[in-house]
Motif scaffolding. Sequence first.
Motif, PDB file in Angstrom:
ATOM      1  N   ILE A 129       5.390  14.147  -3.141  1.00  0.00           N
ATOM      2  CA  ILE A 129       6.184  13.102  -2.498  1.00  0.00           C
ATOM      3  C   ILE A 129       5.953  13.128  -0.983  1.00  0.00           C
ATOM      4  N   PHE A 130       5.941  14.326  -0.411  1.00  0.00           N
ATOM      5  CA  PHE A 130       5.750  14.474   1.036  1.00  0.00           C
ATOM      6  C   PHE A 130       4.378  13.963   1.469  1.00  0.00           C
ATOM      7  N   VAL A 131       3.340  14.295   0.710  1.00  0.00           N
ATOM      8  CA  VAL A 131       1.983  13.840   1.043  1.00  0.00           C
ATOM      9  C   VAL A 131       1.904  12.321   1.003  1.00  0.00           C
ATOM     10  N   SER A 132       2.522  11.726  -0.018  1.00  0.00           N
ATOM     11  CA  SER A 132       2.492  10.262  -0.123  1.00  0.00           C
ATOM     12  C   SER A 132       3.215   9.623   1.062  1.00  0.00           C
ATOM     13  N   ALA A 133       4.292  10.266   1.546  1.00  0.00           N
ATOM     14  CA  ALA A 133       5.011   9.760   2.721  1.00  0.00           C
ATOM     15  C   ALA A 133       4.117   9.798   3.951  1.00  0.00           C
ATOM     16  N   CYS A 134       3.370  10.880   4.106  1.00  0.00           N
ATOM     17  CA  CYS A 134       2.469  11.019   5.259  1.00  0.00           C
ATOM     18  C   CYS A 134       1.378   9.949   5.244  1.00  0.00           C
ATOM     19  N   VAL A 135       0.787   9.727   4.090  1.00  0.00           N
ATOM     20  CA  VAL A 135      -0.275   8.727   3.972  1.00  0.00           C
ATOM     21  C   VAL A 135       0.273   7.329   4.241  1.00  0.00           C
ATOM     22  N   ALA A 136       1.419   7.025   3.641  1.00  0.00           N
ATOM     23  CA  ALA A 136       2.032   5.707   3.822  1.00  0.00           C
ATOM     24  C   ALA A 136       2.407   5.492   5.289  1.00  0.00           C
ATOM     25  N   GLY A 137       2.942   6.536   5.937  1.00  0.00           N
ATOM     26  CA  GLY A 137       3.307   6.424   7.345  1.00  0.00           C
ATOM     27  C   GLY A 137       2.108   6.172   8.234  1.00  0.00           C
ATOM     28  N   TYR A 138       1.024   6.865   7.948  1.00  0.00           N
ATOM     29  CA  TYR A 138      -0.204   6.669   8.730  1.00  0.00           C
ATOM     30  C   TYR A 138      -0.701   5.230   8.606  1.00  0.00           C
ATOM     31  N   GLU A 139      -0.715   4.704   7.392  1.00  0.00           N
ATOM     32  CA  GLU A 139      -1.199   3.343   7.174  1.00  0.00           C
ATOM     33  C   GLU A 139      -0.292   2.318   7.856  1.00  0.00           C
ATOM     34  N   ALA A 140       1.018   2.567   7.846  1.00  0.00           N
ATOM     35  CA  ALA A 140       1.955   1.638   8.480  1.00  0.00           C
ATOM     36  C   ALA A 140       1.753   1.599   9.996  1.00  0.00           C
ATOM     37  N   ILE A 141       1.588   2.778  10.602  1.00  0.00           N
ATOM     38  CA  ILE A 141       1.367   2.834  12.049  1.00  0.00           C
ATOM     39  C   ILE A 141       0.031   2.189  12.419  1.00  0.00           C
ATOM     40  N   ASP A 142      -0.984   2.445  11.610  1.00  0.00           N
ATOM     41  CA  ASP A 142      -2.298   1.837  11.864  1.00  0.00           C
ATOM     42  C   ASP A 142      -2.214   0.316  11.792  1.00  0.00           C
ATOM     43  N   ARG A 143      -1.428  -0.209  10.874  1.00  0.00           N
ATOM     44  CA  ARG A 143      -1.294  -1.663  10.743  1.00  0.00           C
ATOM     45  C   ARG A 143      -0.482  -2.244  11.900  1.00  0.00           C
TER      46      ARG A 143
ATOM     47  N   LEU B 211       0.840  -1.201   0.000  1.00  0.00           N
ATOM     48  CA  LEU B 211       0.000   0.000   0.000  1.00  0.00           C
ATOM     49  C   LEU B 211       0.876   1.253   0.000  1.00  0.00           C
ATOM     50  N   ALA B 212       1.913   1.253   0.826  1.00  0.00           N
ATOM     51  CA  ALA B 212       2.815   2.399   0.878  1.00  0.00           C
ATOM     52  C   ALA B 212       3.469   2.630  -0.476  1.00  0.00           C
ATOM     53  N   ASP B 213       3.854   1.556  -1.115  1.00  0.00           N
ATOM     54  CA  ASP B 213       4.518   1.672  -2.417  1.00  0.00           C
ATOM     55  C   ASP B 213       3.564   2.175  -3.492  1.00  0.00           C
ATOM     56  N   LEU B 214       2.345   1.640  -3.515  1.00  0.00           N
ATOM     57  CA  LEU B 214       1.426   2.046  -4.585  1.00  0.00           C
ATOM     58  C   LEU B 214       0.895   3.457  -4.367  1.00  0.00           C
ATOM     59  N   ILE B 215       0.735   3.865  -3.088  1.00  0.00           N
ATOM     60  CA  ILE B 215       0.329   5.252  -2.825  1.00  0.00           C
ATOM     61  C   ILE B 215       1.379   6.194  -3.391  1.00  0.00           C
ATOM     62  N   HIS B 216       2.618   5.829  -3.141  1.00  0.00           N
ATOM     63  CA  HIS B 216       3.713   6.664  -3.633  1.00  0.00           C
ATOM     64  C   HIS B 216       3.770   6.654  -5.160  1.00  0.00           C
ATOM     65  N   ASN B 217       3.515   5.501  -5.762  1.00  0.00           N
ATOM     66  CA  ASN B 217       3.536   5.425  -7.225  1.00  0.00           C
ATOM     67  C   ASN B 217       2.396   6.223  -7.846  1.00  0.00           C
ATOM     68  N   PHE B 218       1.232   6.203  -7.221  1.00  0.00           N
ATOM     69  CA  PHE B 218       0.124   7.022  -7.718  1.00  0.00           C
ATOM     70  C   PHE B 218       0.479   8.512  -7.602  1.00  0.00           C
ATOM     71  N   GLY B 219       1.073   8.873  -6.461  1.00  0.00           N
ATOM     72  CA  GLY B 219       1.490  10.264  -6.286  1.00  0.00           C
ATOM     73  C   GLY B 219       2.563  10.660  -7.276  1.00  0.00           C
ATOM     74  N   ASP B 220       3.477   9.721  -7.531  1.00  0.00           N
ATOM     75  CA  ASP B 220       4.542   9.974  -8.494  1.00  0.00           C
ATOM     76  C   ASP B 220       3.973  10.170  -9.895  1.00  0.00           C
ATOM     77  N   ALA B 221       3.010   9.351 -10.261  1.00  0.00           N
ATOM     78  CA  ALA B 221       2.382   9.494 -11.576  1.00  0.00           C
ATOM     79  C   ALA B 221       1.655  10.837 -11.678  1.00  0.00           C
TER      80      ALA B 221
END
Length: 248
Positions: free
Chosen positions: A127-141, A88-98
């Motif tokens: 890039i920063f927003v995608s990091a925040c979203v990915a971090g939130y999901e990782a902590i939640d998991r 999820l962290a990777d694909l969020i970042h890839n969507f943001g990158d695209a």
Amino acid sequence: MPTDDLIAHDDSGAHGHAHAHDHAHDHDHDHDHGHADGRGGHSHGLVHESIKRSREGLRAVGLALLILGATAIAQLLVFLASGSVALLADLIHNFGDAATAIPLAIAFALRSARAERWAGLAVVFAIFVSACVAGYEAIDRLLHPHEPKYLLALALAGAVGFAGNWCAAIIRTRAGRRLDSPALVADGAHARADAYVSLAVIASAAAVALGADIADPLIGLGITLVILKITRDSWVTVRAAPVGSAAG
């Protein structure tokens, strides 16, 4: 005056007049032709190069968008089945990158150095927003553990992420250096780092297969930290570039 002399005089005058007219016509034609060539050459030397740069930039951005978009969609399908937070962290970042292709494309279409600089800053923000979203999901998991499924598909999704980002990095970096575009160079470095981040998804699948379920959210958190470093590096690249360096 004799008639023959009058006729000869008229013929000579008409001939001279016609010759003068033809000569004037030829002169005007040559003058216009030369002016058109001069104007065309002037335009070719300035506007044409700007248009060429704009088109090449748009081509690079569009191709990278196509590759990263397809990569993110493939990873999304696997995430919906596996539930891996690392993926999820990777694909969020890839969507943001695209998505960063949008401001870059606008900047190249406008052929504006200032717009290109702002596009670079927009890339950094994405890039920063995608990091925040990915971090939130990782902590939640971490707080709510969930074992990922379809580990083979998860590993393949990581491999797809690596390949897609690596190709996008090559396209952006080469075009950025060719066009002297700090925004594209930063985006290329960003995509190259993302390629290595995608390998972490493969590591997550392997760790979970060995029974270490907690490895998935921990790797997702690690990916977040890498993305934050990418954010900082991209910020430095864009900020350090002179405003006029992207001028076409």
